[in-house]
Design a protein around this motif. Structure first.
Motif, PDB file in Angstrom:
ATOM      1  N   PHE A  35       0.832  -1.203   0.000  1.00  0.00           N
ATOM      2  CA  PHE A  35       0.000   0.000   0.000  1.00  0.00           C
ATOM      3  C   PHE A  35       0.867   1.253   0.000  1.00  0.00           C
ATOM      4  CE2 PHE A  35      -2.215   3.375   2.326  1.00  0.00           C
ATOM      5  CZ  PHE A  35      -3.306   3.549   1.485  1.00  0.00           C
ATOM      6  N   LEU A  36       1.913   1.253   0.790  1.00  0.00           N
ATOM      7  CA  LEU A  36       2.817   2.399   0.863  1.00  0.00           C
ATOM      8  C   LEU A  36       3.482   2.660  -0.491  1.00  0.00           C
ATOM      9  CD1 LEU A  36       4.073   4.547   2.725  1.00  0.00           C
ATOM     10  CD2 LEU A  36       5.862   2.909   3.243  1.00  0.00           C
ATOM     11  N   PHE A  37       3.977   1.587  -1.139  1.00  0.00           N
ATOM     12  CA  PHE A  37       4.601   1.752  -2.449  1.00  0.00           C
ATOM     13  C   PHE A  37       3.589   2.201  -3.497  1.00  0.00           C
ATOM     14  CE2 PHE A  37       8.193  -0.948  -0.923  1.00  0.00           C
ATOM     15  CZ  PHE A  37       9.205  -0.044  -1.212  1.00  0.00           C
ATOM     16  N   ALA A  38       2.368   1.677  -3.446  1.00  0.00           N
ATOM     17  CA  ALA A  38       1.330   2.084  -4.395  1.00  0.00           C
ATOM     18  C   ALA A  38       0.998   3.559  -4.211  1.00  0.00           C
ATOM     19  CB  ALA A  38       0.076   1.227  -4.214  1.00  0.00           C
ATOM     20  N   PHE A  39       0.909   3.995  -2.966  1.00  0.00           N
ATOM     21  CA  PHE A  39       0.625   5.397  -2.679  1.00  0.00           C
ATOM     22  C   PHE A  39       1.746   6.289  -3.194  1.00  0.00           C
ATOM     23  CE2 PHE A  39       0.833   9.112   0.156  1.00  0.00           C
ATOM     24  CZ  PHE A  39      -0.410   9.663  -0.112  1.00  0.00           C
ATOM     25  N   MET A  40       2.985   5.888  -2.949  1.00  0.00           N
ATOM     26  CA  MET A  40       4.126   6.666  -3.424  1.00  0.00           C
ATOM     27  C   MET A  40       4.166   6.699  -4.958  1.00  0.00           C
ATOM     28  SD  MET A  40       7.032   5.677  -0.506  1.00  0.00           S
ATOM     29  CE  MET A  40       8.154   5.160  -1.714  1.00  0.00           C
ATOM     30  N   PHE A  41       3.832   5.575  -5.598  1.00  0.00           N
ATOM     31  CA  PHE A  41       3.788   5.515  -7.058  1.00  0.00           C
ATOM     32  C   PHE A  41       2.707   6.454  -7.594  1.00  0.00           C
ATOM     33  CE2 PHE A  41       1.944   3.646 -10.930  1.00  0.00           C
ATOM     34  CZ  PHE A  41       3.051   3.703 -11.764  1.00  0.00           C
ATOM     35  N   TYR A  42       1.541   6.440  -6.957  1.00  0.00           N
ATOM     36  CA  TYR A  42       0.438   7.312  -7.368  1.00  0.00           C
ATOM     37  C   TYR A  42       0.831   8.780  -7.221  1.00  0.00           C
ATOM     38  CZ  TYR A  42      -4.021   9.746  -7.303  1.00  0.00           C
ATOM     39  OH  TYR A  42      -5.037  10.624  -7.549  1.00  0.00           O
ATOM     40  N   GLN A  43       1.467   9.132  -6.118  1.00  0.00           N
ATOM     41  CA  GLN A  43       1.901  10.515  -5.893  1.00  0.00           C
ATOM     42  C   GLN A  43       2.915  10.940  -6.952  1.00  0.00           C
ATOM     43  OE1 GLN A  43       0.793  12.757  -3.932  1.00  0.00           O
ATOM     44  NE2 GLN A  43      -0.386  11.651  -2.435  1.00  0.00           N
ATOM     45  N   ASP A  44       3.846  10.045  -7.260  1.00  0.00           N
ATOM     46  CA  ASP A  44       4.863  10.350  -8.261  1.00  0.00           C
ATOM     47  C   ASP A  44       4.233  10.512  -9.641  1.00  0.00           C
ATOM     48  OD1 ASP A  44       7.678  10.675  -8.982  1.00  0.00           O
ATOM     49  OD2 ASP A  44       7.416   8.768 -10.070  1.00  0.00           O
ATOM     50  N   LEU A  45       3.296   9.636  -9.976  1.00  0.00           N
ATOM     51  CA  LEU A  45       2.600   9.706 -11.260  1.00  0.00           C
ATOM     52  C   LEU A  45       1.807  11.008 -11.367  1.00  0.00           C
ATOM     53  CD1 LEU A  45       2.082   7.956 -13.799  1.00  0.00           C
ATOM     54  CD2 LEU A  45       0.017   7.137 -12.666  1.00  0.00           C
ATOM     55  N   ASN A  46       1.153  11.377 -10.290  1.00  0.00           N
ATOM     56  CA  ASN A  46       0.382  12.618 -10.245  1.00  0.00           C
ATOM     57  C   ASN A  46       1.295  13.831 -10.432  1.00  0.00           C
ATOM     58  OD1 ASN A  46      -2.182  13.613 -10.130  1.00  0.00           O
ATOM     59  ND2 ASN A  46      -2.301  13.651  -7.908  1.00  0.00           N
ATOM     60  N   LYS A  47       2.434  13.801  -9.770  1.00  0.00           N
ATOM     61  CA  LYS A  47       3.394  14.901  -9.881  1.00  0.00           C
ATOM     62  C   LYS A  47       3.910  15.016 -11.315  1.00  0.00           C
ATOM     63  CE  LYS A  47       7.678  16.581  -7.786  1.00  0.00           C
ATOM     64  NZ  LYS A  47       8.742  16.281  -6.828  1.00  0.00           N
ATOM     65  N   LYS A  48       4.230  13.887 -11.933  1.00  0.00           N
ATOM     66  CA  LYS A  48       4.719  13.896 -13.314  1.00  0.00           C
ATOM     67  C   LYS A  48       3.633  14.404 -14.263  1.00  0.00           C
ATOM     68  CE  LYS A  48       8.182  10.303 -12.832  1.00  0.00           C
ATOM     69  NZ  LYS A  48       8.564   8.911 -13.129  1.00  0.00           N
ATOM     70  N   ASN A  49       2.384  14.021 -14.005  1.00  0.00           N
ATOM     71  CA  ASN A  49       1.269  14.483 -14.831  1.00  0.00           C
ATOM     72  C   ASN A  49       1.112  15.996 -14.714  1.00  0.00           C
ATOM     73  OD1 ASN A  49      -1.087  14.243 -16.507  1.00  0.00           O
ATOM     74  ND2 ASN A  49      -2.305  14.481 -14.646  1.00  0.00           N
ATOM     75  N   ASN A  50       1.208  16.514 -13.501  1.00  0.00           N
ATOM     76  CA  ASN A  50       1.109  17.963 -13.289  1.00  0.00           C
ATOM     77  C   ASN A  50       2.217  18.707 -14.021  1.00  0.00           C
ATOM     78  OD1 ASN A  50      -1.195  17.862 -11.718  1.00  0.00           O
ATOM     79  ND2 ASN A  50      -0.075  17.794  -9.804  1.00  0.00           N
ATOM     80  N   ILE A  51       3.423  18.169 -13.967  1.00  0.00           N
ATOM     81  CA  ILE A  51       4.556  18.791 -14.656  1.00  0.00           C
ATOM     82  C   ILE A  51       4.330  18.767 -16.162  1.00  0.00           C
ATOM     83  CG2 ILE A  51       7.021  18.509 -15.194  1.00  0.00           C
ATOM     84  CD1 ILE A  51       7.356  17.573 -12.244  1.00  0.00           C
ATOM     85  N   GLN A  52       3.831  17.646 -16.679  1.00  0.00           N
ATOM     86  CA  GLN A  52       3.587  17.528 -18.116  1.00  0.00           C
ATOM     87  C   GLN A  52       2.528  18.533 -18.582  1.00  0.00           C
ATOM     88  OE1 GLN A  52       1.872  13.840 -19.390  1.00  0.00           O
ATOM     89  NE2 GLN A  52       1.871  14.426 -21.535  1.00  0.00           N
ATOM     90  N   VAL A  53       1.432  18.648 -17.828  1.00  0.00           N
ATOM     91  CA  VAL A  53       0.369  19.589 -18.195  1.00  0.00           C
ATOM     92  C   VAL A  53       0.890  21.023 -18.126  1.00  0.00           C
ATOM     93  CG1 VAL A  53      -1.917  20.460 -17.560  1.00  0.00           C
ATOM     94  CG2 VAL A  53      -1.481  18.015 -17.524  1.00  0.00           C
ATOM     95  N   ALA A  54       1.682  21.324 -17.113  1.00  0.00           N
ATOM     96  CA  ALA A  54       2.261  22.671 -16.995  1.00  0.00           C
ATOM     97  C   ALA A  54       3.177  22.982 -18.180  1.00  0.00           C
ATOM     98  CB  ALA A  54       3.025  22.794 -15.680  1.00  0.00           C
ATOM     99  N   GLU A  55       3.969  22.002 -18.589  1.00  0.00           N
ATOM    100  CA  GLU A  55       4.858  22.196 -19.737  1.00  0.00           C
ATOM    101  C   GLU A  55       4.058  22.402 -21.020  1.00  0.00           C
ATOM    102  OE1 GLU A  55       7.396  18.758 -19.589  1.00  0.00           O
ATOM    103  OE2 GLU A  55       8.728  19.673 -18.099  1.00  0.00           O
ATOM    104  N   GLU A  56       2.959  21.646 -21.177  1.00  0.00           N
ATOM    105  CA  GLU A  56       2.108  21.816 -22.356  1.00  0.00           C
ATOM    106  C   GLU A  56       1.486  23.214 -22.373  1.00  0.00           C
ATOM    107  OE1 GLU A  56      -0.787  18.672 -22.479  1.00  0.00           O
ATOM    108  OE2 GLU A  56       0.733  17.125 -22.743  1.00  0.00           O
TER     109      GLU A  56
END
Length: 193
Positions: A35-56
């Motif tokens: 659960f901890l790793f899944a949560f960390m993966f989700y947070q990282d994925l969310n952060k990368k998505n935010n960065i990608q949208v900001a760059e776009e």
């Protein structure tokens, strides 16, 4: 002495419990780690998505400055379709402010898509509704203006007075003084509370 006996009994009971429930404790620990790793993966994925949208979004603004409207339009439409709580409304405003898309029905559909975004808090959604109403006022779509602003007017939103003021000014500008007077009275009653 009683303290020592209690400590000894507690220690013995704890060791006995761990021995009996060893497999269960291991499973719980593994589930917790997964659960901890899944949560960390989700947070990282969310952060990368935010960065990608900001760059776009940044790329779209650069394309607008370079007078490459069609390319920026594609990027901004993509951002709107991603339902990002921050950049989707900004992308729409950029389209409107720079006259990138002149299709009124499409712009209204963008507003509607953004207003269905569950990640945007209620007061920000009300602000977006007010901006939609301003857009509709410029198109002189009275029924849609009223339909858009009435939920705000009939709520306890911080944008309530703004919505009432906007619709009363709209009716005054159209020389519909009776309708305007209803909203002005509502505004005066709101101010007295």
């Amino acid at each position: 002495m009683l303290n020592e006996i209690l400590k000894k009994n507690f220690l013995a009971y704890s060791l006995n419990f761990i021995k009996k429930k060893y497999k269960l404790l291991i499973i719980l620990l593994l589930v917790l780690i997964i659960f901890l790793f899944a949560f960390m993966f989700y947070q990282d994925l969310n952060k990368k998505n935010n960065i990608q949208v900001a760059e776009e979004y940044t790329k779209a603004t650069i394309l607008i400055k370079q007078k490459r409207a069609e390319e920026s339009k594609l990027l901004l439409e993509s951002i709107i379709n991603k339902n990002h709580q921050f950049y989707s409304p900004l992308a729409l405003y950029l389209i409107i402010d720079n006259n990138i898309d002149l299709d009124d029905l499409k712009i209204i559909s963008y507003f509607n898509k953004i207003l269905k975004n569950n990640s945007i808090d209620k007061e920000n959604l009300n602000l977006i509704k007010i901006k939609k109403a301003i857009y509709l006022i410029n198109l002189d779509r009275e029924e849609q203006v009223v339909k858009t602003l009435n939920p705000i007017i009939n709520s306890k939103s911080v944008w309530r007075k703004t919505a009432i003021n906007l619709i009363s000014e709209y009716f005054l500008a159209k020389d519909q003084n009776a309708k305007a007077e209803e909203y002005i009275q509502l505004l005066m009653n709101t101010s007295q509370k």
